[in-house]
Motif scaffolding. Structure first.
Motif, mmCIF file in Angstrom:
data_model
loop_
_atom_site.group_PDB
_atom_site.id
_atom_site.type_symbol
_atom_site.label_atom_id
_atom_site.label_comp_id
_atom_site.label_asym_id
_atom_site.label_seq_id
_atom_site.Cartn_x
_atom_site.Cartn_y
_atom_site.Cartn_z
ATOM 1 N N UNK A 327 0.707 -1.314 0.079
ATOM 2 C CA UNK A 327 -0.091 -0.221 -0.019
ATOM 3 C C UNK A 327 0.787 1.284 -0.001
ATOM 4 N N UNK A 328 0.210 2.361 -0.615
ATOM 5 C CA UNK A 328 1.154 3.586 -0.566
ATOM 6 C C UNK A 328 0.876 4.218 0.848
ATOM 7 N N UNK A 329 2.093 4.999 1.291
ATOM 8 C CA UNK A 329 1.895 5.367 2.609
ATOM 9 C C UNK A 329 1.102 6.782 2.728
ATOM 10 N N UNK A 330 0.730 7.077 1.626
ATOM 11 C CA UNK A 330 -0.141 8.448 1.615
ATOM 12 C C UNK A 330 -1.610 8.039 2.211
ATOM 13 N N UNK A 331 -1.883 8.815 3.164
ATOM 14 C CA UNK A 331 -3.233 8.294 3.729
ATOM 15 C C UNK A 331 -4.207 8.599 3.017
ATOM 16 N N UNK A 332 -4.107 9.657 2.040
ATOM 17 C CA UNK A 332 -5.222 9.877 1.079
ATOM 18 C C UNK A 332 -5.849 8.486 0.392
ATOM 19 N N UNK A 333 -4.887 7.605 0.056
ATOM 20 C CA UNK A 333 -5.236 6.450 -0.514
ATOM 21 C C UNK A 333 -6.388 5.582 0.357
ATOM 22 N N UNK A 334 -6.357 5.932 1.655
ATOM 23 C CA UNK A 334 -7.366 5.216 2.554
ATOM 24 C C UNK A 334 -8.685 6.005 2.605
ATOM 25 N N UNK A 335 -8.648 7.400 2.595
ATOM 26 C CA UNK A 335 -9.928 8.124 2.689
ATOM 27 C C UNK A 335 -10.468 8.778 1.359
ATOM 28 N N UNK A 336 -9.808 8.915 0.225
ATOM 29 C CA UNK A 336 -10.299 9.644 -0.690
ATOM 30 C C UNK A 336 -10.557 8.866 -1.963
ATOM 31 N N UNK A 337 -11.792 8.525 -2.436
ATOM 32 C CA UNK A 337 -11.968 7.607 -3.575
ATOM 33 C C UNK A 337 -11.799 8.420 -4.874
ATOM 34 N N UNK A 338 -10.853 7.900 -5.612
ATOM 35 C CA UNK A 338 -10.193 8.185 -6.697
ATOM 36 C C UNK A 338 -8.945 8.805 -6.527
ATOM 37 N N UNK A 398 -7.022 -0.908 6.386
ATOM 38 C CA UNK A 398 -6.879 0.265 5.451
ATOM 39 C C UNK A 398 -8.311 0.393 4.884
ATOM 40 N N UNK A 399 -9.053 -0.500 4.781
ATOM 41 C CA UNK A 399 -10.339 -0.288 4.306
ATOM 42 C C UNK A 399 -10.799 -0.589 3.084
ATOM 43 N N UNK A 400 -12.032 -0.256 2.807
ATOM 44 C CA UNK A 400 -12.558 -0.533 1.099
ATOM 45 C C UNK A 400 -11.888 0.379 0.165
ATOM 46 N N UNK A 401 -11.950 1.870 0.639
ATOM 47 C CA UNK A 401 -11.271 2.876 -0.180
ATOM 48 C C UNK A 401 -9.993 2.558 -0.721
ATOM 49 N N UNK A 609 3.393 -5.741 3.498
ATOM 50 C CA UNK A 609 2.332 -5.551 4.500
ATOM 51 C C UNK A 609 1.031 -6.363 4.195
ATOM 52 N N UNK A 610 -0.082 -6.821 5.061
ATOM 53 C CA UNK A 610 -1.103 -7.490 4.522
ATOM 54 C C UNK A 610 -2.242 -6.873 5.483
ATOM 55 N N UNK A 611 -2.994 -6.274 5.084
ATOM 56 C CA UNK A 611 -4.269 -5.787 5.984
ATOM 57 C C UNK A 611 -3.974 -5.056 6.963
ATOM 58 N N UNK A 612 -2.944 -4.272 6.942
ATOM 59 C CA UNK A 612 -2.251 -3.333 8.145
ATOM 60 C C UNK A 612 -2.094 -1.892 7.427
ATOM 61 N N UNK A 613 -1.728 -1.149 8.366
ATOM 62 C CA UNK A 613 -1.483 0.363 8.142
ATOM 63 C C UNK A 613 -0.610 0.486 7.051
ATOM 64 N N UNK A 614 -0.716 1.715 6.369
ATOM 65 C CA UNK A 614 -0.141 1.987 5.265
ATOM 66 C C UNK A 614 1.514 2.121 5.439
ATOM 67 N N UNK A 615 2.078 1.696 4.689
ATOM 68 C CA UNK A 615 3.660 1.652 4.793
ATOM 69 C C UNK A 615 4.424 2.052 3.559
ATOM 70 N N UNK A 616 5.565 2.633 3.719
ATOM 71 C CA UNK A 616 6.456 3.045 2.435
ATOM 72 C C UNK A 616 6.641 1.936 1.444
ATOM 73 N N UNK A 617 6.540 2.508 0.222
ATOM 74 C CA UNK A 617 6.730 1.769 -0.830
ATOM 75 C C UNK A 617 8.250 1.951 -1.466
#
Length: 622
Positions: A327-338, A398-401, A609-617
């Motif tokens: 996953x990207x570490x940018x938390x917008x990937x978790x909260x922003x659709x698109x 990190x959820x569905x988004x 990672x798997x099913x855990x908080x975003x980490x650096x890529x």
């Protein structure tokens, strides 16, 4: 079992728990695996089980500041309190304690139920408090009975690096030749096979049991149980490998009065099935080889003769649609659709998550074609076309988004109608569900989110059948109701195919044999010694990752599942697994430093990672 007198001390004012900052690749429970080796077809038995200490036998290691604990075998102060904080789990309900379950597990592991022959158990650790301290904790908890040695790879000046159980049952300290072996657990285990007597002094003392088990020991006769994935493959030039291993899950939690702690662990600390899985693996490790092709089956169910059509295909995400999730570490990937990344970074994530280096085909393209064909559906009894709906059911903090955004990076999102993420972190802004209305995606909350108990996938899908509108909010609109009319009329779970890499997800609650997914596709699972130059990655998967036959296999199964019906005489798809308040602080406990390589792993440019908080890529966001 040691139960020493309590000393009167003031409550702990400070508890220092050393962070374990390695990458937290986490499975839901233990992950067991047998690598390929010469003579594998002969199914050699396991003769030695070696456990890591920190976050494997313990949930995490908390010790008091007392020199005697580290230097004197049999030291016993505050035994109940120390045992509770190191071994007992507050995360699993039940009448039996974790210590009692571990004791039963060790007893079963130490004896082959078929041949009656012995297996040896030992501990190999880097705990900086030394082998005597670890032994004393085993003694306090009454868990030492079935262990034969404890070796500590962390140098401790003035203290022996190992202890062993003598033939008379007493324990004695000695120095094993750790300083003569490359500093990695895989190398230590290989060295042990070459000269067992140097690691088990009881061999020189006439211990017949030790001689019968350890003479002629080979690497394939050893199982390593550890929570650190890098311990299964050496970084030395010859790349020594642990051939049979069990990876213990890690997790974050609020732990007793210590507050929120990261990177906790422990066999059975969160899931009682760990004990049965590990025991089954030791008894028949050859059943845990890589699965390189998807396997589809229709189990027996009432009404099977009517051949009901499949209306809904539900995919897991991690290691089913992805090979391994990054996953990207940018938390917008978790909260922003698109949410979108620059093109170079997007390609990076698509490559690591979805593209396969094992086949010549373009896996992303093949997935897209298959998903499109799956959605075509079948004709009803009157010859009218009935579409088929695709959805995703995953466990992801990190959820569905976040899942949606990764799919969109690969251009795969348009094929799905909903994404349901169990275990999403609401406090971090992670949505538990998203649904597609036309071409627009919208977030929503899954029903029952306030319930404390995490539902099984079987129970979730049963709820989807009973109340589809709660899981497909677009059904409330005229357009959605017309598009998904077939979903609203599903008669039973037989209308659903679940595609997943975890066999346990096809089953419901333990003991409820009738509550299962009757149409199921189990996806490839394997480990990679050096996935895209990132070193050993455990528990990989991915439909079509190893063979392009998977796509046609799944398509044919969804269209005509009854052609893959199991025989009533048995179930070749599963192995049945047998299952088997802290008070006021009494002594200051400090969490002790564990694996040196944890820091090295956390500093790696790639973090898995798997099913855990975003980490650096790696590289993509540097």
């Amino acid at each position: 079992m040691c139960r020493g007198p309590m000393r009167s001390l003031s409550p702990a004012a400070q508890l220092d728990r050393t962070p374990s900052n390695h990458s937290r690749y986490i499975t839901e429970g233990v992950w067991c695996f047998e690598r390929e080796f010469d003579g594998q077809e002969r199914c050699p038995p396991v003769r030695l089980i070696v456990f890591d200490w920190d976050e494997t036998l313990t949930l995490s290691t908390f010790l008091p500041e007392d020199r005697g604990l580290r230097q004197r075998i049999g030291w016993c102060e505050w035994a109940d309190y120390i045992t509770e904080h190191n071994f007992q789990t507050p995360l699993v309900d039940g009448t039996a304690t974790r210590v009692e379950k571990l004791r039963a597990l060790f007893k079963d592991l130490a004896q082959d139920e078929v041949t009656g022959s012995r297996r040896f158990l030992a501990v190999l650790t880097r705990n900086n408090q030394g082998s005597i301290a670890c032994l004393n904790l085993l003694l306090m908890a009454g868990l030492d009975e079935h262990f034969s040695a404890v070796w500590c790879m962390r140098p401790a000046p003035g203290r022996p690096n190992s202890v062993y159980r003598k033939p008379d049952g007493t324990w004695s300290a000695f120095n094993s030749p750790l300083d003569k072996v490359f500093d990695h657990k895989a190398d230590v285990l290989h060295a042990m096979c070459k000269d067992p007597a140097a690691w088990f002094p009881q061999l020189a003392e006439g211990d017949e049991n030790a001689a019968s088990v350890l003479r002629g020991l080979r690497p394939e006769g050893i199982v390593l149980v550890d929570d650190v994935r890098t311990n299964f493959q050496s970084s030395a030039p010859d790349k020594a490998k642990v051939l049979r291993y069990c990876k213990v899950a890690r997790y974050d939690c609020v732990y007793r009065e210590h507050g929120f702690k990261r990177d906790m662990g422990g066999i059975g600390a969160k899931d009682d099935s760990d004990y049965a899985i590990l025991l089954d693996f030791v008894r028949q490790p050859w059943e845990y080889k890589a699965l390189l092709k998807a396997r589809c089956v229709e189990r027996q169910f009432e009404g099977a003769d009517d051949r009901p059509r499949v209306d809904l295909v539900v995919f897991d995400f991690d290691e089913t649609l992805t090979l391994h999730t990054w996953m990207p570490s940018d938390r917008r990937c978790v909260t922003e659709i698109g949410f979108r990344l620059p093109e170079e970074k997007r390609e990076h994530f698509v490559t690591y998550n979805f593209s396969s280096p094992y086949v010549s085909d373009d896996r992303v393209e093949r997935l897209g074609v298959m998903l499109k064909e799956l959605a075509v559906g079948e004709d009803d009894a009157d010859g009218r076309p009935v579409p088929r709906t695709l959805a995703i059911l995953t466990r992801n903090e990190d959820g569905a988004v976040a899942v949606l955004n990764l799919l969109a990076m690969a251009g795969l999102d348009a094929h799905f109608s909903a994404i349901w993420a169990l275990g999403s972190d609401a406090e971090a802004g992670a949505a538990s569900g998203v649904y597609r209305q036309g071409s627009e995606w919208r977030a929503f909350e899954l029903p029952g989110r306030s319930v404390d108990l995490e539902p099984t996938k079987v129970n979730v899908l049963r709820c989807v059948v009973e109340n589809p509108q709660a899981w497909f909010p677009q059904l409330a609109s005229d357009a959605g109701a017309a598009e998904l009319a077939h979903i609203a009329g599903m008669p039973s779970l037989a209308s659903i195919v679940l595609v997943d890499d975890e066999p346990a997800n096809f089953r419901g609650e333990e003991g409820d044999d009738a509550n299962v997914i009757v149409r199921q596709c189990e996806v490839t699972r394997y480990d990679d010694d050096n996935f895209r130059d990132q070193g050993l990655i455990t528990h990989m998967g991915g439909l079509g990752a190893k063979t392009s036959e998977d796509y046609d296999e799944l398509l044919a199964f969804v269209r005509r599942p009854w052609l893959c019906s199991e025989q009533p005489a048995g179930d070749a798809f599963f192995r049945e697994l047998a299952s088997t308040p802290s008070g006021v602080s009494e002594v200051a406990l400090l969490r002790r430093h564990t694996e040196d390589e944890l820091e090295c792993e956390s500093c790696s440019p790639m973090v898995s990672r798997k099913s855990r908080k975003a980490l650096d890529f790696p590289d993509a966001e540097s």
